[in-house]
Design a protein around this motif. Structure first.
Motif, mmCIF file in Angstrom:
data_model
loop_
_atom_site.group_PDB
_atom_site.id
_atom_site.type_symbol
_atom_site.label_atom_id
_atom_site.label_comp_id
_atom_site.label_asym_id
_atom_site.label_seq_id
_atom_site.Cartn_x
_atom_site.Cartn_y
_atom_site.Cartn_z
ATOM 1 N N GLY A 190 -5.578 -6.160 -3.449
ATOM 2 C CA GLY A 190 -4.517 -5.961 -4.434
ATOM 3 C C GLY A 190 -3.865 -4.602 -4.430
ATOM 4 N N ASP A 191 -4.478 -3.596 -3.770
ATOM 5 C CA ASP A 191 -3.910 -2.251 -3.882
ATOM 6 C C ASP A 191 -2.644 -2.064 -3.060
ATOM 7 O OD1 ASP A 191 -5.092 -2.257 -1.404
ATOM 8 O OD2 ASP A 191 -6.222 -0.403 -1.679
ATOM 9 N N CYS A 192 -2.333 -3.013 -2.173
ATOM 10 C CA CYS A 192 -1.074 -2.939 -1.438
ATOM 11 C C CYS A 192 0.117 -3.357 -2.303
ATOM 12 C CB CYS A 192 -1.123 -3.843 -0.206
ATOM 13 S SG CYS A 192 -2.353 -3.385 1.014
ATOM 14 N N GLU A 196 5.239 1.533 -3.545
ATOM 15 C CA GLU A 196 6.681 1.522 -3.797
ATOM 16 C C GLU A 196 7.481 1.006 -2.604
ATOM 17 O OE1 GLU A 196 7.904 5.373 -5.078
ATOM 18 O OE2 GLU A 196 6.845 5.248 -7.011
ATOM 19 N N VAL A 197 7.016 1.275 -1.394
ATOM 20 C CA VAL A 197 7.719 0.762 -0.210
ATOM 21 C C VAL A 197 7.628 -0.759 -0.174
ATOM 22 C CG1 VAL A 197 7.785 0.749 2.317
ATOM 23 C CG2 VAL A 197 7.316 2.887 1.091
ATOM 24 N N LYS A 207 11.355 -11.497 -2.925
ATOM 25 C CA LYS A 207 10.009 -11.992 -2.654
ATOM 26 C C LYS A 207 9.014 -11.132 -3.418
ATOM 27 C CE LYS A 207 10.528 -15.434 0.262
ATOM 28 N NZ LYS A 207 9.942 -16.779 0.031
ATOM 29 N N THR A 208 7.757 -11.572 -3.461
ATOM 30 C CA THR A 208 6.722 -10.772 -4.103
ATOM 31 C C THR A 208 6.182 -9.733 -3.120
ATOM 32 O OG1 THR A 208 4.872 -12.182 -3.435
ATOM 33 C CG2 THR A 208 6.050 -12.778 -5.467
ATOM 34 N N ALA A 209 5.521 -8.729 -3.665
ATOM 35 C CA ALA A 209 4.897 -7.719 -2.807
ATOM 36 C C ALA A 209 3.859 -8.368 -1.896
ATOM 37 C CB ALA A 209 4.254 -6.634 -3.664
ATOM 38 N N ALA A 210 3.111 -9.332 -2.420
ATOM 39 C CA ALA A 210 2.106 -10.019 -1.600
ATOM 40 C C ALA A 210 2.757 -10.736 -0.431
ATOM 41 C CB ALA A 210 1.316 -11.011 -2.459
ATOM 42 N N ASP A 253 8.870 0.981 8.264
ATOM 43 C CA ASP A 253 8.594 1.604 6.960
ATOM 44 C C ASP A 253 7.228 1.178 6.425
ATOM 45 O OD1 ASP A 253 11.029 2.900 7.006
ATOM 46 O OD2 ASP A 253 12.043 1.457 5.690
ATOM 47 N N LEU A 254 6.888 -0.080 6.643
ATOM 48 C CA LEU A 254 5.594 -0.572 6.182
ATOM 49 C C LEU A 254 4.457 0.008 7.022
ATOM 50 C CD1 LEU A 254 6.702 -4.237 5.482
ATOM 51 C CD2 LEU A 254 5.882 -2.627 3.759
#
Length: 271
Positions: A190-192, A196-197, A207-210, A253-254
């Motif tokens: 979950g920490d990803c 902010e990127v 989309k979601t961060a996940a 960037d990721l």
């Protein structure tokens, strides 16, 4: 569903993990939701105590056995030759299947030599109860040694891999040797999801961060993420990652979240 082909073996690129669940009912419901959402690659292990639930969910799903790629892993105490054979047969009974698609050494930190374990796993491949073999949590050197020793190809090394926990040297070896890198904890527990990127790119794609974190992995050659969730909504959302694509700039960037990307690996990744 996107596929990965490794030495002639085709694997659904997106898998479903089953570690960390507390009860058989929770495991059964999670795997059932995953199969209903379209997952056809399920990861279990003797240590997770989820094999029976995986077998029950597959049996009740109505999906042909041949359509689901099933991975299980040897418990640490089952690394000696006879224990490999006997415990794998027990795993087959729990999974209610005549074979597993992939059997892994779960961890390198054991007293039994890897060579003894790999020899027994090769015997299971020869008899047809195991289709493919691999390793988990192995270093670059340990992976290379396993490749050199085993007659059967090492299909994968399963390790923690996400935007915070990079495995550049291992990924480079996998790309050179045609070995799949299976990424557990693809969301970093979950920490990803608060980065902010990641959240910025997620907003840009609606989309979601996940979903972005999983997509980043899927767009790397020979990488197979296996997210885990017992929440049916999250299970479905984590599979909804094939209708968008990250740009090369977004991929870079990721990658930058975890530090500079080596030029040689960047070239292998097409970045």
């Amino acid at each position: 569903m996107q596929q990965i082909t490794v030495d002639g073996t085709t694997v659904p690129a997106l898998g479903f993990g089953t570690s960390g669940m507390d009860t058989d009912d929770e495991r059964y419901r999670a795997v059932s939701a995953a199969l209903d959402a379209g997952y056809r690659h399920v990861d279990t292990a003797q240590m997770y105590e989820s094999e029976s639930a995986v077998g029950d969910a597959m049996g009740d799903s109505g999906i042909d056995r041949e359509e689901v790629f099933v991975t299980t892993k040897l418990l640490g105490e089952n690394r000696a030759h006879d224990a490999v054979i006997e415990s794998t047969r027990d795993s087959l009974d729990r999974l209610d299947t005549e074979y597993v698609d992939l059997l892994l050494i779960h961890s390198p930190d054991q007293e039994v030599a890897h060579e003894e374990t790999l020899d027994a796993m090769n015997e299971l491949v020869e008899e047809g109860t195991v289709e493919n073999i691999g390793v988990s949590n192995f270093s670059v050197e340990e992976t290379r040694a396993a490749i050199e020793h085993s007659d059967a190809p090492i299909l994968t090394n399963q390790v923690e891999y996400n935007v915070h926990e990079r495995r550049d040297d291992l990924l480079s070896l996998c790309l050179d040797e045609d070995v799949m890198l299976t990424a557990y904890s693809p969301l970093g527990v979950g920490d990803c999801l608060d980065n902010e990127v990641v959240t910025g790119i997620a907003d840009d794609h609606d989309k979601t961060a996940a979903q972005v974190a999983i997509r980043w992995l899927l767009q790397q050659p020979l990488v197979s993420p296996i997210p885990m969730s017992s929440n049916p909504e999250h299970v479905r959302a984590n599979a909804d990652v094939f209708d968008f694509e990250l740009t090369d700039d977004e991929m870079r960037d990721l990658f930058a979240i975890g530090g500079d990307l080596d030029d040689d690996l960047a070239g292998k990744l097409g970045l």
